[in-house]
Design an enzyme around this catalytic site. Sequence first.
Site, PDB file in Angstrom:
ATOM      1  N   HIS A  99      63.186  38.749   9.829  1.00 15.04           N
ATOM      2  CA  HIS A  99      62.192  37.491   9.868  1.00 15.04           C
ATOM      3  C   HIS A  99      60.462  37.985  10.967  1.00 15.04           C
ATOM      4  O   HIS A  99      59.902  39.673  10.504  1.00 15.04           O
ATOM      5  CB  HIS A  99      62.647  36.942  10.822  1.00 15.04           C
ATOM      6  CG  HIS A  99      64.260  35.927   9.583  1.00 15.04           C
ATOM      7  ND1 HIS A  99      64.677  35.107  10.910  1.00 15.04           N
ATOM      8  CD2 HIS A  99      64.361  35.786   9.083  1.00 15.04           C
ATOM      9  CE1 HIS A  99      65.533  34.505   9.769  1.00 15.04           C
ATOM     10  NE2 HIS A  99      65.034  34.552   8.660  1.00 15.04           N
TER      11      HIS A  99
ATOM     12  N   CYS B  39      67.450  36.989  15.422  1.00 14.09           N
ATOM     13  CA  CYS B  39      66.368  37.448  15.804  1.00 14.09           C
ATOM     14  C   CYS B  39      66.107  37.078  17.213  1.00 14.09           C
ATOM     15  O   CYS B  39      66.189  38.376  18.588  1.00 14.09           O
ATOM     16  CB  CYS B  39      64.809  36.125  15.561  1.00 14.09           C
ATOM     17  SG  CYS B  39      64.515  36.671  13.502  1.00 14.09           S
TER      18      CYS B  39
ATOM     19  N   CYS C 227      65.732  32.524  14.712  1.00 15.71           N
ATOM     20  CA  CYS C 227      67.536  32.747  14.553  1.00 15.71           C
ATOM     21  C   CYS C 227      67.976  32.835  15.318  1.00 15.71           C
ATOM     22  O   CYS C 227      67.479  33.727  16.486  1.00 15.71           O
ATOM     23  CB  CYS C 227      67.538  33.254  13.669  1.00 15.71           C
ATOM     24  SG  CYS C 227      67.404  34.682  12.684  1.00 15.71           S
TER      25      CYS C 227
ATOM     26  N   GLU D 277      59.541  37.618  13.627  1.00 13.95           N
ATOM     27  CA  GLU D 277      59.799  37.814  15.112  1.00 13.95           C
ATOM     28  C   GLU D 277      60.027  39.643  15.520  1.00 13.95           C
ATOM     29  O   GLU D 277      60.187  40.268  15.882  1.00 13.95           O
ATOM     30  CB  GLU D 277      60.650  36.658  16.171  1.00 13.95           C
ATOM     31  CG  GLU D 277      60.476  35.672  16.294  1.00 13.95           C
ATOM     32  CD  GLU D 277      61.663  34.399  14.520  1.00 13.95           C
ATOM     33  OE1 GLU D 277      61.952  33.494  14.887  1.00 13.95           O
ATOM     34  OE2 GLU D 277      61.530  35.383  13.591  1.00 13.95           O
TER      35      GLU D 277
END
Length: 158
Positions: free
Chosen positions: A78, A106, A103, A80
């Site tokens: 992801h 993260c 999420c 992040e």
Amino acid sequence: MDKREDYISWDEYFMAVALLSAERSKDPNTRVGACIVSPDKKIVGTGYNGFPIGCSDDDFPWSRDGGMLSSKYAYVCHAELNAILNSTRNLSGCTLYVGLFPCNECAKAIIQSGISRVVYREDKYADTDGVKASKMMLSAAGIETVQVNFSKKIVLDI
């Protein structure tokens, strides 16, 4: 002559950098970018969702369907996490700008990295267990979360 009054805020500026970073993603369905900013307003990390370094965009699946090994979910990092891993300094006290609310996975990395504020644009997965867990953890860790709303349309013609 007086200075311009219609300039964008810092949150709008750094969110625009995150959204521009998302344009690097090869994901055909979801493009997310992230930008990490130090307390003194310096960009210290950027990222977008994609495969890890050395894992070819042509050799791994981009599908949302199928089992774990035949879909993108086992392989994509992801935005992040990529921004955290790409950062150039200690992230204590920094702000993370990201297109989608993070999420739960993260959120763990955000908390562990020392980031103290998350600014996001959309929360379209708010009803999922992963985002609910994320919100619980970020709140428990004292991390501020703020949704940014743009005051004007920004168009880049590159």
